[in-house]
Design an enzyme around this catalytic site. Structure first.
Site, short mmCIF file in Angstrom:
data_model
loop_
_atom_site.label_atom_id
_atom_site.label_comp_id
_atom_site.label_asym_id
_atom_site.label_seq_id
_atom_site.Cartn_x
_atom_site.Cartn_y
_atom_site.Cartn_z
N GLY A 165 -58.48 78.30 0.76
CA GLY A 165 -58.20 78.26 2.20
C GLY A 165 -56.76 78.08 2.60
N GLU A 175 -59.89 76.52 -5.46
CA GLU A 175 -60.11 77.97 -5.59
C GLU A 175 -59.22 78.78 -4.66
OE1 GLU A 175 -64.86 77.41 -6.54
OE2 GLU A 175 -64.20 77.90 -4.51
N ARG A 215 -56.16 83.81 -1.36
CA ARG A 215 -55.12 84.42 -0.53
C ARG A 215 -53.72 83.91 -0.88
NH1 ARG A 215 -56.16 86.05 4.85
NH2 ARG A 215 -57.96 84.65 4.84
N ARG A 271 -58.68 94.56 7.91
CA ARG A 271 -58.54 93.22 8.49
C ARG A 271 -58.14 93.25 9.96
NH1 ARG A 271 -55.35 89.77 7.30
NH2 ARG A 271 -56.72 87.96 7.35
N TYR A 282 -60.60 91.30 12.16
CA TYR A 282 -60.17 89.95 12.57
C TYR A 282 -59.02 89.94 13.56
CZ TYR A 282 -62.08 89.41 7.78
OH TYR A 282 -62.82 89.49 6.62
N CYS A 310 -60.93 108.32 11.93
CA CYS A 310 -61.44 108.82 13.21
C CYS A 310 -62.08 107.69 14.00
CB CYS A 310 -62.43 109.95 12.95
SG CYS A 310 -61.56 111.43 12.48
N GLU A 311 -61.27 106.76 14.41
CA GLU A 311 -61.70 105.61 15.20
C GLU A 311 -60.52 105.27 16.08
OE1 GLU A 311 -64.29 103.05 14.70
OE2 GLU A 311 -65.22 103.94 12.92
N TYR A 346 -57.33 90.43 0.23
CA TYR A 346 -58.37 90.98 1.11
C TYR A 346 -57.98 92.35 1.67
CZ TYR A 346 -59.94 86.17 0.64
OH TYR A 346 -60.33 84.96 0.12
#
Ligand code: LLP
Length: 446
Positions: A254, A296, A299, A336, A340, A367-368, A396
């Site tokens: 984290g 752990e 990132r 991402r 997010y 195509c978005e 990520y």
């Protein structure tokens, strides 16, 4: 979508390991634009020494502050065989959450005795595969999983039980609740965690060794971790009073990183030193045996070690509205932003020292209409053919990439001391279509 407020005049100030020479961005001793020329774009570039430096920082701090520890690299951040080859020699273990991550970790040479298997719904075949591979520990997240481990383990299998301490943290904010709504873990507050842990001894070949929690990702505030440690050690006191030993405590990952200049994360050393000292004090104050500490980080080890290189294609100005600069990547290599609202810094690879005087929306090629990588970034004037480097893309990104619109997932090139080599080779169209089947029911037609 949020507008990026970073200005390219000092874009690299917070990205200590990227350097600029004669205006040219350099990573791992290689000029970004040279890499783009040699390998093509879009291209993920991974700075090996940068990742190793952070991983080593965690290990060194813990050796000093809390010698009974394991640093498990969170595979989900960036999973390919090469990353384990880079991190395992430093003494790291790995957290995996699927058969695929386990397979890759083993392929990369990670010792199964240093692998922790997480996940809220491990399948029976994953559990069998993990047991036969000899993983050190399962982080149990459901009763069904206890049943499955018990059914398949031929000898005692270590398990941690994932609990939910009621702390949820995201970047600058954290919340404390007693009824956290999460698919992960068993709640401490409502007594479920205690109930499950008490039941573990009923399962044959399931050996309870401790507790796990993970309170969120991209966290900046050390206080969030302190509260989690308080809650977890309080719970250890409670379990000890019921005659249950807690040998290991896994605090998850984290730790936050820089994406834009406004981000103010602590250094890995600061995060780890603080948590280790806080845990030591917490156990002393509660008079409990200090458990083995497992962390752990994902990132924070790989995030800032990665950049993505794109080539600028179409540039389109909508009068009185904005200018779009489209690149040859997009949400297939970086989902991402659409998921997010993530924000990024970017520079033109060969004008990395120039002030940003023009404002752009950096558009992807999918195509978005939502496929925008950076909204409202100030850059020197962009020209078709410029190489754009988006920073802090090591975590990520590759691991969350897709073949949307049948775009190929970009290759990953590792850089170190001026040398470069593929870490993940390019996908070909043939690779993309490899599992496609045609004429499925051709016999019906006869
Ligand atoms: N341990 C556990 C049990 C986790 O669930 C996670 C991340 C980690 C460790 C590693 O956390 P890190 O150090 O990387 O923050 N896709 C999202 C992030 C999801 C993180 C999920 N769990 C993103 O791109 O921001």
């Amino acid at each position: 979508m949020k507008k990026n407020s970073n200005v390219a005049a000092r874009p690299l100030a917070c990205f200590g390991d990227l350097t600029v020479k004669d205006g040219r961005l350099s990573v791992g001793g290689c000029f970004a634009s040279d890499l783009a020329k040699e390998y093509g774009t879009p291209l993920y570039v991974f700075d090996v020494e940068r990742a190793q430096k952070t991983a080593k920082a965690y290990v060194d701090i813990l050796k000093r502050e809390y010698p009974d520890f394991t640093v498990c690299y969170a595979s989900k951040a960036f999973c390919c065989a090469g990353i384990y080859e880079i991190l395992a020699p430093l003494g790291l273990g790995a957290d995996v959450v699927s058969g695929g991550e386990l397979y890759t970790a083993l392929k990369g040479g990670m010792d199964p005795s240093r692998i922790y298997f997480h996940g809220n719904n491990k399948t029976e075949s994953e559990i069998k595969y993990a047991i036969s591979s000899g993983v050190e520990c399962f982080v149990v997240d459901s009763v069904r999983e206890l049943e499955l481990i018990s059914a398949h383990a031929k000898k005692p299998q270590n398990v941690l039980v994932r609990v939910n301490p009621g702390v949820e943290a995201h970047t600058h904010r954290f919340i404390q609740t007693t009824t956290t709504d999460s698919k992960f873990g068993f709640s401490i507050a409502d007594g479920t965690a205690e109930e499950i842990i008490l039941s573990v001894s009923n399962y044959k070949n399931v050996h309870f060794v401790g507790l796990a929690c993970h309170i969120g990702s991209q966290i900046f505030e050390k206080q969030s971790f302190e509260i989690a440690i308080d809650k977890m050690t309080d719970f250890i006191v409670r379990l000890n009073s019921l005659g249950i030993e807690v040998e290991r405590l896994d605090l998850g990952g984290g730790f936050g990183i820089h994406y834009i200049e406004e981000d103010k994360p602590l250094t890995p050393e600061q995060y780890m030193e603080n948590s280790a000292r806080y845990l030591k004090t917490a156990t002393r104050e509660r008079n409990i045996k200090p458990p083995r500490l497992i962390v752990e980080p994902g990132r924070s080890i790989v995030g800032e070690a990665g950049i993505t290189l794109y080539t600028v294609g179409a540039i389109k100005t909508i009068k009185d509205v904005k200018t779009y600069a489209a690149v040859d990547g997009g949400m297939f290599d970086n989902p991402r932003v659409s998921l997010y609202d993530a924000q990024y810094s970017a520079v033109i690879a060969d004008k990395a020292d120039r002030k940003g005087e023009c404002e752009y929306s950096i558009a992807g090629k999918c195509c978005e209409s939502g496929d925008i990588l950076i909204e409202g970034i100030k850059l020197p004037e962009l020209k078709t053919g410029d190489v754009l480097a988006v920073l802090s893309t090591g975590a990520y990104h590759y691991s969350m990439a897709s073949n949307y619109n049948r775009n190929a997932v970009p290759p990953v090139v590792a850089v170190k001391g001026g040398k470069s080599a593929y870490m993940v080779k390019p996908q070909t169209y043939e690779d993309i279509a490899r599992n496609d089947v045609i004429s499925m029911f051709s016999e019906d037609k006869q």
